[in-house]
Design an enzyme around this catalytic site. Structure first.
Site, PDB file in Angstrom:
ATOM      1  N   CYS B  75      -6.183  -6.351  -9.482  1.00 45.26           N
ATOM      2  CA  CYS B  75      -5.437  -6.477  -9.405  1.00 45.26           C
ATOM      3  C   CYS B  75      -4.417  -7.520  -9.763  1.00 45.26           C
ATOM      4  O   CYS B  75      -4.160  -8.086 -10.705  1.00 45.26           O
ATOM      5  CB  CYS B  75      -4.508  -5.521  -8.595  1.00 45.26           C
ATOM      6  SG  CYS B  75      -2.602  -4.490  -8.876  1.00 45.26           S
ATOM      7  N   HIS B 158      -7.231  -0.399  -7.614  1.00 43.99           N
ATOM      8  CA  HIS B 158      -6.879  -0.604  -6.496  1.00 43.99           C
ATOM      9  C   HIS B 158      -8.272   0.359  -5.822  1.00 43.99           C
ATOM     10  O   HIS B 158      -8.469   1.454  -5.306  1.00 43.99           O
ATOM     11  CB  HIS B 158      -6.175  -0.038  -5.707  1.00 43.99           C
ATOM     12  CG  HIS B 158      -4.802  -1.383  -5.853  1.00 43.99           C
ATOM     13  ND1 HIS B 158      -4.978  -3.139  -4.970  1.00 43.99           N
ATOM     14  CD2 HIS B 158      -3.994  -1.476  -6.716  1.00 43.99           C
ATOM     15  CE1 HIS B 158      -3.814  -3.348  -5.712  1.00 43.99           C
ATOM     16  NE2 HIS B 158      -3.142  -2.680  -6.342  1.00 43.99           N
ATOM     17  N   GLU B 160      -9.503  -0.534  -3.299  1.00 47.18           N
ATOM     18  CA  GLU B 160      -9.652   0.087  -1.775  1.00 47.18           C
ATOM     19  C   GLU B 160      -8.856   1.345  -2.030  1.00 47.18           C
ATOM     20  O   GLU B 160      -8.540   1.556  -0.918  1.00 47.18           O
ATOM     21  CB  GLU B 160      -9.346  -1.135  -1.456  1.00 47.18           C
ATOM     22  CG  GLU B 160      -8.383  -1.728  -1.447  1.00 47.18           C
ATOM     23  CD  GLU B 160      -7.627  -2.384  -2.915  1.00 47.18           C
ATOM     24  OE1 GLU B 160      -8.546  -2.181  -3.117  1.00 47.18           O
ATOM     25  OE2 GLU B 160      -6.093  -2.517  -2.445  1.00 47.18           O
TER      26      GLU B 160
END
Lengths: 232, 183
Positions: B75, B158, B160
């Site tokens: 990001c 993202h 994660e």
């Protein structure tokens, strides 16, 4: 007053993990009584929940300062939601946005009859939801979490009129909340908002999330494909 | 596999750490010696660049890229790796690859939520700026979703926070880093 019928629906850590596995797109945890009871959101709980998640996690309740927000982010929240404290002191939104970035700042608005109420719906304010949403956006809110007190708990559908008016007033995403009874309500809400929040109908029956996704798909609502690899 | 996260004093890097440790990798504090250096994506550009410089991560990351050692930006981490970003009235980036980061012009901003990345499935995005670069390697709704240049890999989404699809993506990142460090 539907808003006051708060029930204990179980262990947030297990619920959060179950939703994450079942394909929730995002988890919102609001310690709604935090302001009323004068305490900060439960940082330890946030940490335990976040360790079980691989989806975005928004936490709110009792956030009154950048320090409060930092604590929640450090505990594993991705975004913080502010409500009463931002109404008391709107520059809080600006401070949070400057420090955390707008994408981490959610302004939660509880509205009844189009007017904002604070302190978990218990207190009137002089603001309309539309005006407050506009101001929150100009101060750096990255999302508006809009709960209709009128619709909340009815299961008769989201407050589309309220949601449409707020959504039209701002350029940031709006999350509709309050009133979901079934997939058709979510589909309607997504016509006027960018996301829809589900609470009580899932807390009663977490497996409902899986069937809801299928029903939404059948209604032509784009739902992300989810592979449930672990038994929840 | 040892990974290092370039912290710059803002936001939540815990989810990135958790995601990689779940995949069996081990965190180390030393950005220079780690098999994979991760530039996470939280906060705002100016504060992040200042934080990176004050900790010496800017120099360490440039050295890694010159040496062909893996760096992974997420990001804002991707945006900071470019030459320049329009955020905060314009901020010079790390220049690890050519390109600029520009404010999104279409749709709701910030662009929040799940979106398809080419044919790889849906990932979670939360951003107001996006890369404009010849190094784009994947797209999402007209937005650059991934960039590759030498040993630098960056993603705008993202991973994660992107459930099982994201975990699989990160496993691929680790696999690539492993083969780069063996090469």
């Amino acid at each position: 007053m539907r808003f006051q019928e708060l029930r204990d629906v179980g262990d947030p850590v297990e619920l959060g993990a179950a939703y994450s596995h079942a394909g929730a797109d995002e988890l919102v945890f609001l310690d709604v009584k935090a302001t009323l009871e004068g305490r900060a959101a439960l940082v330890g709980l946030v940490q335990r929940v976040s360790e079980r998640l691989a989806i975005p996690f928004t936490v709110g309740g009792g956030v009154r300062s950048v320090a409060d927000a930092d604590q929640l982010l450090a505990a594993g929240a991705d975004k913080v939601a502010v409500n009463s404290a931002a109404l008391d002191r709107p520059t809080l939104v600006t401070e949070l946005a400057q420090q955390l970035g707008t994408q981490a700042v959610v302004v939660a608005i509880d509205a009844e009859g189009g007017r904002v109420r604070s302190r978990a719906g218990t207190t009137e304010t002089a603001r309309t939801a539309v005006d407050w949403a506009r101001e929150a956006e100009s101060r750096g809110a990255g999302e508006i979490l809009l709960t209709s007190i009128d619709a909340d708990g009815t299961r008769a559908g989201y407050d589309l009129e309220l949601t449409r008016s707020v959504s039209a007033a701002v350029g940031v995403p709006v999350i509709a909340s309050g009133g979901a009874g079934g997939a058709e309500h979510v589909a309607e809400a997504l016509q006027v908002a960018q996301a829809a929040l589900l609470a009580s109908i899932l807390h009663e029956d977490p497996d409902r999330l899986t069937s809801l996704r299928a029903e939404l798909h059948a209604l032509g609502v784009p739902v992300r494909r989810v592979e449930v690899l672990h038994g929840a | 596999m040892r990974f290092a996260i370039c912290e710059y004093g803002a936001g939540n890097v815990r989810s990135v750490e958790l995601a990689f440790t779940r995949l069996g990798a081990t965190r180390t504090d030393d950005v220079r010696v780690a098999d994979l250096a991760i530039l996470p994506g939280v906060g705002s550009a100016r504060a992040a660049m200042a934080g990176l410089r004050s900790r010496g991560h800017d120099v360490a990351l440039r050295e890694r890229v010159v040496a062909g050692r893996p760096v992974f930006g997420i990001c804002l981490g991707l945006q900071l790796a470019l030459d320049w970003t329009a955020e905060d009235d314009g901020v010079d980036g790390l220049g690890l690859l050519r390109g600029r980061s520009l404010r999104l012009k279409e749709g709701r901003v910030p662009r929040m939520g799940w979106a398809e990345v080419d044919d790889r499935g849906a990932f979670y995005f939360a951003h107001s700026y996006a890369a404009s670069t010849p190094a784009a390697s994947a797209w999402s709704e007209g937005v650059v979703a991934e960039v590759r240049a030498g040993s630098f890999l960056g993603c705008q989404f993202h991973p994660e926070k992107s459930g099982e699809v994201g975990a699989r993506y990160l496993a691929g990142v680790l696999e690539e880093a492993r083969s780069l460090s063996l090469a």
